[in-house]
Scaffold this motif. Structure first.
Motif, short mmCIF file in Angstrom:
data_model
loop_
_atom_site.label_atom_id
_atom_site.label_comp_id
_atom_site.label_asym_id
_atom_site.label_seq_id
_atom_site.Cartn_x
_atom_site.Cartn_y
_atom_site.Cartn_z
N GLY A 1 30.50 53.93 28.56
CA GLY A 1 30.54 52.56 29.02
C GLY A 1 31.99 52.19 29.27
N THR A 2 32.20 51.21 30.16
CA THR A 2 33.58 50.84 30.48
C THR A 2 33.96 49.47 29.89
OG1 THR A 2 32.76 50.01 32.61
CG2 THR A 2 33.71 52.22 32.58
N GLY A 3 33.08 48.93 29.03
CA GLY A 3 33.32 47.59 28.50
C GLY A 3 34.41 47.51 27.44
N ARG B 1 34.57 44.73 39.74
CA ARG B 1 33.48 44.01 39.06
C ARG B 1 32.56 44.94 38.27
NH1 ARG B 1 28.57 42.67 40.77
NH2 ARG B 1 28.64 40.43 40.48
N ASP B 2 32.63 46.25 38.52
CA ASP B 2 31.86 47.18 37.69
C ASP B 2 32.68 47.66 36.49
OD1 ASP B 2 33.68 48.92 38.82
OD2 ASP B 2 32.20 50.24 39.76
N ALA B 3 33.92 47.16 36.38
CA ALA B 3 34.82 47.49 35.26
C ALA B 3 35.16 48.98 35.19
CB ALA B 3 34.23 47.01 33.93
N ARG B 4 35.02 49.68 36.32
CA ARG B 4 35.40 51.10 36.34
C ARG B 4 36.85 51.30 36.81
NH1 ARG B 4 32.47 56.32 39.28
NH2 ARG B 4 34.22 57.74 39.02
N HIS C 1 37.33 43.47 30.27
CA HIS C 1 36.49 42.27 30.32
C HIS C 1 37.08 41.22 31.27
CE1 HIS C 1 39.49 40.99 27.41
NE2 HIS C 1 39.11 39.75 27.59
N ARG C 2 38.35 41.41 31.67
CA ARG C 2 38.95 40.53 32.68
C ARG C 2 38.16 40.58 33.98
NH1 ARG C 2 44.81 39.48 32.56
NH2 ARG C 2 45.55 39.63 30.42
N ALA C 3 37.44 41.70 34.20
CA ALA C 3 36.63 41.84 35.42
C ALA C 3 35.65 40.68 35.57
CB ALA C 3 35.85 43.15 35.38
N HIS C 4 35.29 40.07 34.45
CA HIS C 4 34.22 39.06 34.45
C HIS C 4 34.74 37.64 34.33
CE1 HIS C 4 31.98 42.68 34.04
NE2 HIS C 4 32.32 42.88 32.79
#
Lengths: 390, 390
Positions: A25-27, A69-72, A383-386
């Protein structure tokens, strides 16, 4: 013989696949900027450790980053105009371009499809496809015939918009990129002298620019854009005696905790507490040095503050309810940046001159881990992606 | 002959590795509960499509979910006491246990290491290792000699705590699980009759329980826990005439937009606007039906409202600045749930009786995609992994 070769071949292939195929996971991933060597260190916040290095990112002396946005993927904005897309799963550079001569930061659009970069040279904003980094549109910051301004304080805003400030022109521009090929630009002139940085509130409503050339702040309410830019806190600044300012505070760091805004005083050893409804100063807390960042723990109960040279060896923690300093830490020389884990149980702190990043428990203040990093500066978690504006 | 077999073998292996080895970020993934068939549909919000199905999750008639801190795994809480850990990267069940006879929801700890489930039968909370689902500690909700209460409104809170309500006892318990084997329980008694659900504010400060047995709300300020539970909005409820209530509103849905709380009236066709500082009603907006969820778009500018049977075929959108309904949509029969993308540009809506999930642009209200889903109910995106109380 052929038979042997086939086995070797297929083992080779299997290893190749597996070595790149670690599912994760990339979270809980992130990056740390190694400013002096032009590298980025990959980290994992669950394991509290570094998991890889990506080299060849150019001049990272004032680098920042945002995430897909997929945090990859991370998009790293270098001082030399380099825009590098790195893959957190393969530990490799996915794409890299030199998009300008001198750039200062960037942002990703609300829908994640566009990446914008703000440039000093040539002054303006350039927008790229986040998938391919192919150029999409160019917005020169021309404010007079042949006069181009340095661009600062670039952020994304709801409604597929980018907002930024023109340092030399004293203007704020709002760009609607719903049609990326036909950006609609709304310009606000005479917002104040030399906006040098800006932030957008977490809800994406207020764009606030700090002014280098005069006291006060320029505020744009994006919900009432026709009301224009308002000047507030006109006593906020270097004052009349023009104190020596070792470093202008970073605005991205501003902490909205509960109902108050905790902001670094300029040139003073203090954090100023503001009521954002009235834009009046509520209180002022004396600090160890000139604050650079004042960042709220995600639950808003504490605000962590670091300081400008020469007093940049410490951290002070403010209790936002008591409005007083409840803890001081001395991590070492040149404490540059802090990043909280998403739910706020830990904070990562970069200590440049010690070549170290420390991880602290935000409840007990215990040091939980040390990671050796070459001249660490910015720390950015996925988590900045979100989050609007990050 | 051997040689051929080897090739077949190694191709087989390669395919095996690849089929499970699709590298992808987990930041834009999510799940949709297929309540009738005990399945979960995996979705991708960037592609606006479903990407897999995971079967065998038991009774999902009132299911909810939370995510691991790396955003790879979802923990699905079934009505039958089933706790299922699913892997969003391999589309498989990672672990599944039946941890009780009848359960209502769950939460993950701030550090991501513990998963808690609230149970009706046996009444209490059970806590498991998020890695292995091995039992860690059991907290029976015993409020009198041999009397055990149904547990509702379980949430995580900053400082490694879980908070929940005892329906039969009228109590709220705060559990500190910094030492998972020695949970420290603080009990608040006589908080009100039959707390039926609860929420925690996004900053993790206020725990608010709705009361089925009387009017009003029970509020616990976790920053001032010694002040105890306060009763507020004593006119909020079914009133004296006891209107027919088709469904008690869901509290998780409550929208804190700007400075106001937008909450569903009970048994009435209205959304009530509250000032959370004074807990006074500021305004009341008439709606199409009895609201079930009133959920704020991430920027807080709009609140989306769905309604209880028999008027559950529509959505109304409230402008929080104008405090009026600005749009109405008619997706179809039994609009059950809404989930916004992290930055709020889109919202996914489950329409149970149409076996469909619709994706809407939250700015233009255009329908962007339709996904066929068997009796969809809850929709959960992975960014919840990074949010207090979700």
């Amino acid at each position: 013989m052929i038979f042997i070769r086939k086995i070797v071949l297929c083992l080779g292939l299997l290893i190749a696949v597996n070595s790149h195929a670690e599912l994760k996971g990339t979270g809980d991933l992130g990056i740390i900027i190694e400013r002096a060597v032009g590298q980025v260190k990959l980290i994992n916040t669950s394991k509290r450790t570094d998991i890889g290095i990506i080299k060849g990112l150019g001049d990272l002396s004032h680098a920042s980053a945002t995430f897909s946005r997929d945090a990859r993927y991370a998009f790293v904005f270098g001082r030399d105009g380099g825009l590098t897309k790195i893959d957190l799963l393969t530990n490799k550079i996915n794409k890299r371009i030199i998009q300008a001569g001198n750039s200062i930061g960037g942002a990703i659009s609300q829908d994640g499809k566009l990446v914008a970069v703000s440039n000093y040279e040539p002054g303006g904003v350039r927008i790229f496809d986040s998938e391919t980094l192919a150029p999409v549109t160019d917005i020169p910051a021309e404010y007079g015939a042949g006069e181009f301004s340095k661009v600062v304080g670039l952020v994304d805003a709801p409604g597929q918009r980018f907002v930024f400030s023109l340092y030399d022109a004293g203007e704020i521009w709002v760009v609607d990129i719903n049609d990326p090929n036909k950006p609609v630009i709304t310009k606000f002139k005479n917002v104040g002298l030399q906006p040098y940085d800006a932030l957008i509130t977490p809800d994406g409503r207020y764009y606030i620019a700090g002014l280098f050339g005069e006291n006060g702040l320029a505020v744009l309410d994006l919900w009432n854009i026709d009301k224009g830019v308002k000047k507030v806190l006109t006593n906020y600044g270097r004052g009349t005696e023009k104190l020596p300012v070792y470093k202008m505070p970073h605005l991205e760091g501003w902490a909205l905790a509960g109902k108050h805004l905790f902001i670094p005083a300029i040139g003073e050893h203090a954090v100023v507490i503001i009521d954002p409804d009235s834009w009046q100063e509520v209180a002022r807390i004396k600090t160890y040095g000139q604050p650079v960042f004042a960042i709220a723990r995600p639950d808003g109960r504490h605000v962590w503050v670091n300081f400008a040279f020469p007093k940049n060896d410490r951290l002070q923690i403010i209790d936002t309810a008591k409005m007083e300093i409840v803890k001081e830490l001395s991590p070492g020389k040149a404490v540059l940046h802090m990043e909280f884990t998403p739910r706020g149980e830990e904070v990562w702190v970069s200590i440049r001159d010690e070549d170290r990043v420390d991880v602290y428990d935000t409840e007990t203040f215990d040091a939980l881990a040390e990671i050796s990093v070459d001249k660490p500066s910015g720390i950015f978690f996925t988590h900045r992606a979100h989050k609007i504006g990050l």
